[in-house]
Design an enzyme around this catalytic site. Structure first.
Site: not given
Length: 435
Positions: A153, A382
């Protein structure tokens, strides 16, 4: 379900990258010191090289050149402040096989089963020992694939993390970098001297649970938690939004404010909070569009601030359904440049930022955290074999933490993934769909 690791590789940037230490802003540091888990699922396309490890590793290596801090390690400066040591040490890329099928995961609720699709990180050897990004491609016997992501994080928030993942997927398809990452976090440096102008209730301790005869624990044991995901259709969201006009209200609340307010209300009701119980809502709020001047496109780091309306449970439960949304709306309206700059200054004056990091103590009953991924491009990864059929958190670390997720098919539906005490979950579901 058995998962067998076939190969683990440390993937390094494909070219020489700047060797430097990257300074972290206060909002990079006031986050939990762990890897944020997320998981993507893909259906098979019949392609012979479906999620081919070589293609993915080559593209990953290329993407790490502009995003070189992702290949670094955490370290501390002479004052003990955490920085990122950028020396191209690499990211962990794991290839695995499972004897299960994608459909075994049902509605993809972020349970412990999902967690095994992300490489586990060993934190015991100190902050310099682990990769900031760990990735796992798991091939299932149905031909489908999951991509598990664990992202430290301090390195990135959701927007920056997705900027990286979506650049990697673009490069796997042979595309070039469209928006270069902006690698300089000093734009979020506090003023000198710091001049906080607000009390910053978001960093103050949350209300504690008032003990009543109904909720007195029988034992000291921590209550069992349960994690579920609930879908609301476009029609349900529109019905909920229409409720903002009830009882003569003239303020226009957004679908998000109405949904988040309704989740807060449903949680209060499911927990059976006392009428006079204070409850604090923690809303992760992206500062990118709120700061002036706005940050450069591609700013790489954390720009998450926290909006925290506080209300009395009795009001949330008994007043019209839009009341909770009004508390959110008013709190979000305050989150302008002055407020966010003041927050950076407020954090600068704190002797120990670790003390302000949110965790189990923050979100637990009677409070709640909501992180919305609805505006993030979570379905754009994708790699050349189509978009994911699902992307969501790979686990919810704390009771009282929830996520709002957009639809993978753009049908206007939203899903709420939430962790609550097991005894409250059934009631939460009942109240969530009752409007």
């Amino acid at each position: 379900m058995k998962i067998e690791v076939k190969e683990s590789t440390m993937v390094k940037p494909a070219a020489e990258t700047p060797q430097q230490r990257l300074w972290n802003s206060n909002v990079d540091l006031v986050v939990p010191n762990f890897h944020t888990p997320s998981v993507y699922f893909y259906r098979p396309t019949g392609s012979p090289n479906f999620f081919d490890g070589k293609v993915l590793k080559e593209a990953l290596s290329k993407a790490l050149v502009p995003f070189y801090p992702m290949a670094g390690r955490l370290c501390r400066d002479e004052d003990g402040r955490i920085e990122i040591d950028c020396k191209g040490q690499g990211v962990l890329f794991v290839e695995a096989e499972s004897d299960g099928v994608v459909d075994d995961f049902g509605d993809f609720a972020p349970t412990l089963e999902l967690r095994q699709l992300i490489p586990a990180v060993d934190y015991s050897q100190g902050i310099q020992s682990y990769a900031l990004l760990v990735l796992q491609i798991t091939h299932f016997k149905c031909g489908g694939v999951s991509l598990g992501v664990g992202m430290q994080h301090h390195a990135a928030d959701g927007a920056s993390g997705l900027h990286f993942i979506n650049t990697w997927s673009d490069m796997a398809r042979g595309l070039d970098l469209t928006i270069p990452p902006f690698i300089d976090r000093t734009l979020l440096r506090a003023r000198d001297p710091p001049q906080p102008q607000f009390p910053h209730v978001e960093y103050q301790p949350p209300p504690t649970l008032k003990v009543t005869p109904e909720n007195t624990p029988i034992s000291e044991a921590v209550p069992e938690t349960s994690v579920s995901i609930f879908k609301l259709t476009r029609d349900q969201i529109n019905t909920l939004k229409a409720k903002s006009k009830e009882d003569g209200n003239t303020v226009n609340y957004s679908s998000y404010e109405m949904l988040a307010g309704h989740v807060w209300r449903s949680t209060c009701m499911a927990r059976g909070l006392a009428h006079d119980q204070e409850t604090k809502l923690y809303i992760a709020t992206d500062g990118r569009s709120r700061l002036r001047p706005s940050l450069p496109p591609g700013y790489f780091g954390n720009v998450i601030f926290t909006t925290t309306p506080i209300a009395v449970a009795g009001d949330i439960q008994s007043k019209p359904i839009w009341y909770a949304a009004s508390k959110l709306h008013d709190a979000l309206a305050r989150m302008d440049n002055d407020y966010l700059r003041s927050a950076l200054d407020y954090l600068e004056l704190q002797p120990d930022l670790k003390a302000l990091v949110r965790g189990a103590h923050t979100f637990k009953c009677p409070n709640l955290g909501i992180t919305s991924w609805s505006r993030l491009p979570i379905h754009d990864a994708d790699f050349g074999w189509g978009r994911p059929i699902f992307m969501g958190p790979g686990g919810i670390a704390y009771e009282g933490l929830s996520f709002i997720l957009p639809s993978p098919t753009n049908d206007g539906s939203q899903s709420v993934a939430i962790s609550l005490q097991a005894e409250h979950m059934k009631l939460f579901e009942k109240f969530l769909y009752d409007f």
